[in-house]
Motif scaffolding. Structure first.
Motif, PDB file in Angstrom:
ATOM      1  N   ARG A   1      -2.865  49.225 -42.749  1.00 49.49           N
ATOM      2  CA  ARG A   1      -1.428  48.942 -42.819  1.00 49.49           C
ATOM      3  C   ARG A   1      -0.938  49.035 -44.263  1.00 49.49           C
ATOM      4  O   ARG A   1       0.150  49.564 -44.523  1.00 49.49           O
ATOM      5  N   ALA A   2      -1.725  48.517 -45.194  1.00 47.58           N
ATOM      6  CA  ALA A   2      -1.347  48.604 -46.605  1.00 47.58           C
ATOM      7  C   ALA A   2      -1.250  50.060 -47.048  1.00 47.58           C
ATOM      8  O   ALA A   2      -0.367  50.423 -47.830  1.00 47.58           O
ATOM      9  N   ALA A   3      -2.156  50.888 -46.550  1.00 49.98           N
ATOM     10  CA  ALA A   3      -2.123  52.306 -46.904  1.00 49.98           C
ATOM     11  C   ALA A   3      -0.856  52.971 -46.367  1.00 49.98           C
ATOM     12  O   ALA A   3      -0.224  53.778 -47.064  1.00 49.98           O
ATOM     13  N   ARG A   4      -0.488  52.643 -45.142  1.00 48.83           N
ATOM     14  CA  ARG A   4       0.728  53.235 -44.575  1.00 48.83           C
ATOM     15  C   ARG A   4       1.948  52.841 -45.392  1.00 48.83           C
ATOM     16  O   ARG A   4       2.834  53.661 -45.653  1.00 48.83           O
ATOM     17  N   LEU A   5       2.014  51.583 -45.804  1.00 46.83           N
ATOM     18  CA  LEU A   5       3.137  51.133 -46.627  1.00 46.83           C
ATOM     19  C   LEU A   5       3.178  51.861 -47.967  1.00 46.83           C
ATOM     20  O   LEU A   5       4.250  52.079 -48.535  1.00 46.83           O
ATOM     21  N   ALA A   6       2.001  52.252 -48.479  1.00 50.00           N
ATOM     22  CA  ALA A   6       1.920  52.971 -49.750  1.00 50.00           C
ATOM     23  C   ALA A   6       2.111  54.473 -49.579  1.00 50.00           C
ATOM     24  O   ALA A   6       2.098  55.213 -50.568  1.00 50.00           O
ATOM     25  N   GLY A   7       2.274  54.936 -48.344  1.00 48.08           N
ATOM     26  CA  GLY A   7       2.427  56.363 -48.094  1.00 48.08           C
ATOM     27  C   GLY A   7       1.123  57.129 -48.216  1.00 48.08           C
ATOM     28  O   GLY A   7       1.123  58.328 -48.509  1.00 48.08           O
ATOM     29  N   ALA A   8      -0.007  56.446 -47.979  1.00 49.09           N
ATOM     30  CA  ALA A   8      -1.322  57.073 -48.124  1.00 49.09           C
ATOM     31  C   ALA A   8      -1.922  57.398 -46.758  1.00 49.09           C
ATOM     32  O   ALA A   8      -1.652  56.713 -45.761  1.00 49.09           O
ATOM     33  N   ARG A   9      -2.739  58.438 -46.747  1.00 44.20           N
ATOM     34  CA  ARG A   9      -3.451  58.846 -45.539  1.00 44.20           C
ATOM     35  C   ARG A   9      -4.944  58.654 -45.731  1.00 44.20           C
ATOM     36  O   ARG A   9      -5.466  58.757 -46.833  1.00 44.20           O
ATOM     37  N   MET A  10      -5.645  58.422 -44.637  1.00 40.83           N
ATOM     38  CA  MET A  10      -7.085  58.199 -44.660  1.00 40.83           C
ATOM     39  C   MET A  10      -7.803  59.497 -44.324  1.00 40.83           C
ATOM     40  O   MET A  10      -7.451  60.186 -43.365  1.00 40.83           O
ATOM     41  N   LEU A  11      -8.813  59.817 -45.118  1.00 42.34           N
ATOM     42  CA  LEU A  11      -9.607  61.018 -44.906  1.00 42.34           C
ATOM     43  C   LEU A  11     -11.070  60.614 -44.898  1.00 42.34           C
ATOM     44  O   LEU A  11     -11.569  60.050 -45.876  1.00 42.34           O
ATOM     45  N   CYS A  12     -11.749  60.863 -43.771  1.00 40.81           N
ATOM     46  CA  CYS A  12     -13.138  60.448 -43.609  1.00 40.81           C
ATOM     47  C   CYS A  12     -14.088  61.605 -43.898  1.00 40.81           C
ATOM     48  O   CYS A  12     -13.797  62.770 -43.597  1.00 40.81           O
ATOM     49  N   HIS A  13     -15.238  61.277 -44.451  1.00 39.59           N
ATOM     50  CA  HIS A  13     -16.312  62.251 -44.633  1.00 39.59           C
ATOM     51  C   HIS A  13     -16.658  62.843 -43.276  1.00 39.59           C
ATOM     52  O   HIS A  13     -16.860  62.135 -42.299  1.00 39.59           O
ATOM     53  N   GLY A  14     -16.697  64.176 -43.210  1.00 38.25           N
ATOM     54  CA  GLY A  14     -16.964  64.855 -41.946  1.00 38.25           C
ATOM     55  C   GLY A  14     -15.725  65.461 -41.322  1.00 38.25           C
ATOM     56  O   GLY A  14     -15.835  66.315 -40.439  1.00 38.25           O
ATOM     57  N   GLU A  15     -14.525  65.038 -41.771  1.00 34.19           N
ATOM     58  CA  GLU A  15     -13.307  65.628 -41.242  1.00 34.19           C
ATOM     59  C   GLU A  15     -13.017  66.958 -41.934  1.00 34.19           C
ATOM     60  O   GLU A  15     -13.503  67.231 -43.037  1.00 34.19           O
ATOM     61  N   ALA A  16     -12.193  67.769 -41.283  1.00 34.38           N
ATOM     62  CA  ALA A  16     -11.986  69.149 -41.736  1.00 34.38           C
ATOM     63  C   ALA A  16     -11.396  69.218 -43.138  1.00 34.38           C
ATOM     64  O   ALA A  16     -11.750  70.109 -43.913  1.00 34.38           O
ATOM     65  N   LEU A  17     -10.492  68.321 -43.485  1.00 40.52           N
ATOM     66  CA  LEU A  17      -9.822  68.395 -44.782  1.00 40.52           C
ATOM     67  C   LEU A  17     -10.631  67.767 -45.910  1.00 40.52           C
ATOM     68  O   LEU A  17     -10.236  67.863 -47.077  1.00 40.52           O
ATOM     69  N   TYR A  18     -11.743  67.118 -45.589  1.00 36.40           N
ATOM     70  CA  TYR A  18     -12.545  66.479 -46.631  1.00 36.40           C
ATOM     71  C   TYR A  18     -13.103  67.563 -47.560  1.00 36.40           C
ATOM     72  O   TYR A  18     -13.632  68.575 -47.104  1.00 36.40           O
ATOM     73  N   PRO A  19     -12.999  67.391 -48.883  1.00 34.24           N
ATOM     74  CA  PRO A  19     -13.430  68.451 -49.815  1.00 34.24           C
ATOM     75  C   PRO A  19     -14.900  68.823 -49.629  1.00 34.24           C
ATOM     76  O   PRO A  19     -15.782  67.951 -49.673  1.00 34.24           O
ATOM     77  N   ALA A  20     -15.165  70.106 -49.428  1.00 36.07           N
ATOM     78  CA  ALA A  20     -16.524  70.557 -49.118  1.00 36.07           C
ATOM     79  C   ALA A  20     -17.499  70.257 -50.255  1.00 36.07           C
ATOM     80  O   ALA A  20     -18.634  69.837 -50.018  1.00 36.07           O
TER      81      ALA A  20
ATOM     82  N   VAL B   1      -9.709  42.946 -41.117  1.00 35.91           N
ATOM     83  CA  VAL B   1      -9.688  43.316 -42.534  1.00 35.91           C
ATOM     84  C   VAL B   1      -9.437  44.819 -42.685  1.00 35.91           C
ATOM     85  O   VAL B   1      -8.630  45.253 -43.514  1.00 35.91           O
ATOM     86  N   ALA B   2     -10.123  45.626 -41.878  1.00 39.65           N
ATOM     87  CA  ALA B   2      -9.936  47.073 -41.949  1.00 39.65           C
ATOM     88  C   ALA B   2      -8.538  47.473 -41.504  1.00 39.65           C
ATOM     89  O   ALA B   2      -7.909  48.369 -42.087  1.00 39.65           O
ATOM     90  N   LEU B   3      -8.019  46.805 -40.460  1.00 46.57           N
ATOM     91  CA  LEU B   3      -6.663  47.107 -39.995  1.00 46.57           C
ATOM     92  C   LEU B   3      -5.631  46.738 -41.050  1.00 46.57           C
ATOM     93  O   LEU B   3      -4.633  47.448 -41.225  1.00 46.57           O
ATOM     94  N   HIS B   4      -5.868  45.644 -41.771  1.00 42.55           N
ATOM     95  CA  HIS B   4      -4.963  45.262 -42.854  1.00 42.55           C
ATOM     96  C   HIS B   4      -4.958  46.329 -43.944  1.00 42.55           C
ATOM     97  O   HIS B   4      -3.897  46.667 -44.489  1.00 42.55           O
ATOM     98  N   GLU B   5      -6.125  46.882 -44.271  1.00 42.67           N
ATOM     99  CA  GLU B   5      -6.200  47.957 -45.268  1.00 42.67           C
ATOM    100  C   GLU B   5      -5.430  49.184 -44.797  1.00 42.67           C
ATOM    101  O   GLU B   5      -4.719  49.826 -45.582  1.00 42.67           O
TER     102      GLU B   5
END
Length: 381
Positions: free
Chosen positions: A80-99, A74-78
């Motif tokens: 793949r759908a994001a890649r098709l939409a041109g979206a990137r995933m940003l996780c809490h704790g990563e450098a680019l996540y808004p402080a 289910v998570a892998l399907h999400e």
């Protein structure tokens, strides 16, 4: 400022492995796991993978038998759908996540974004308001967004019609972030699709919901907490006494953000919420200078070249059907309130040829629905 959960399992600049990113998405998509529970589990178990392993036993102790976490498929399907939409995933704790957003106890564990992630590290101000905004409200939103953008702030809003859309459009060249209630690829309302395309190119679209998800009523309060959480302050331009904009203002106050409001005429229901906020202690806003004074100036970012595309010419039909005339009447009346508006400004805001608007203004005047005042001013009866 809301107290920060001291539970980050990794330093903010850490790079997550592909397995951990998948596990984090599985964790937040698992049944009965909200943002606060997610952060507690991650703090207790160190990694999302360990938290997933512990979930069945935690659920059993809580009286829930045969609990299963979100499957990897289910998570892998999400993803793949994001890649098709041109979206990137940003996780809490990563450098680019808004402080600023990361400080919240219910910060979104995962954000999907389209556009320029660098905007999320700049100082942000939210502009929100009525969907059926008046002409004066739209002008105020436009002027605030333009000036705040020129002053170095990124303008945040929810891509709704009315005040939100006007703020995004005015701040597009300088940087704007649109927070969506549904998937990052699902534009609501559809009339803002072209604006969303522009934001995806020059600004940033973000959502915590899976790509492809149609927004439901329950998603909008969740979106509102992100709008205020990203921002140093929330400015309410127009809002009724019971409105989503007031929910955003309440979220901002609970999060320790500044709340500012533009006052309006007491007879205009669209100003009731703003006037109420000011009475309760919100900073009164007369111009962007009041916002900058409350927050302090920020270094102006280096200007980026921008080529504005010419708008296509509007072809006006020689005669409108009755249904279109009724729609134009509604559009005119929605732009008017008790406070007088210059007729030429109203026509510019409507973006309809003057030859079509002028006779309908006369019709509405004869019907007693609008009042023409000295100096070329119009107000709603």
């Amino acid at each position: 400022m809301a107290a920060r959960l001291n539970c980050d399992p990794i330093p903010p600049a850490a790079v997550l492995s592909a397995d951990e990113r998948l596990a984090r998405l599985r964790l937040i998509r698992s049944r009965r796991i909200g943002a606060v529970t997610y952060h507690r589990l991650l703090a207790e178990h160190g990694t999302a993978g360990a938290a997933l392993d512990a979930l069945p036993e935690i659920a059993r102790a809580a009286g829930v038998e045969n609990y299963a976490a979100c499957p990897s498929e289910v998570a892998l399907h999400e993803m793949r759908a994001a890649r098709l939409a041109g979206a990137r995933m940003l996780c809490h704790g990563e450098a680019l996540y808004p402080a600023a957003l990361a400080e919240l106890p219910d910060a979104p564990p995962v954000l999907w974004l389209r556009g320029d992630a660098a905007l999320l590290s700049r100082p942000m101000v939210a502009l929100v308001g009525a969907r059926n905004a008046s002409s004066l409200g739209l002008r105020m939103a436009r002027r605030l967004a333009e000036t705040l953008s020129e002053a170095g702030f990124v303008v945040v809003s929810g891509l709704a019609r009315g005040i939100d859309g006007e703020a995004h459009a005015a701040a597009l060249a300088g940087g704007t972030v649109a927070v969506l209630a549904g998937g990052v690829d699902v534009i609501y309302p559809a009339e803002n699709a072209a604006l969303a395309d522009g934001i995806a190119t020059q600004g940033c679209l973000i959502s915590e919901q899976p790509p492809g998800l149609e927004p439901q009523a329950r998603h909008f309060p969740l979106r509102n907490r992100i709008i205020s959480g990203l921002s140093r302050a929330v400015v309410v331009v127009e809002a009724a006494a019971r409105s989503g904009s007031l929910i955003t203002a309440k979220e901002a106050a609970d999060q320790g953000r500044d709340v500012l409001a533009v006052p309006g005429h007491p007879f205009d229901a669209r100003a009731a919420g703003c006037n109420q906020l000011i009475r309760e202690g919100a900073v009164l806003v007369r111009s962007a200078a009041d916002v900058i004074e409350a927050l302090g100036a920020v270094p102006k970012p280096q200007a980026q070249p921008h080529l504005a595309l010419p708008e296509p010419a509007r072809a006006a039909p020689p005669r409108r059907p009755l249904r279109d005339i009724a729609a134009l009447h509604s559009l005119i009346l929605n732009r008017l309130g008790p406070s007088p508006v210059a007729e030429d400004q109203l026509i510019r805001d409507l973006a309809v040829p003057v030859a079509e608007v002028a006779p309908q203004l006369l019709t509405l005047e004869l019907e007693g629905k609008l009042i023409r005042q000295p100096g070329g001013l119009l107000s709603r009866a």
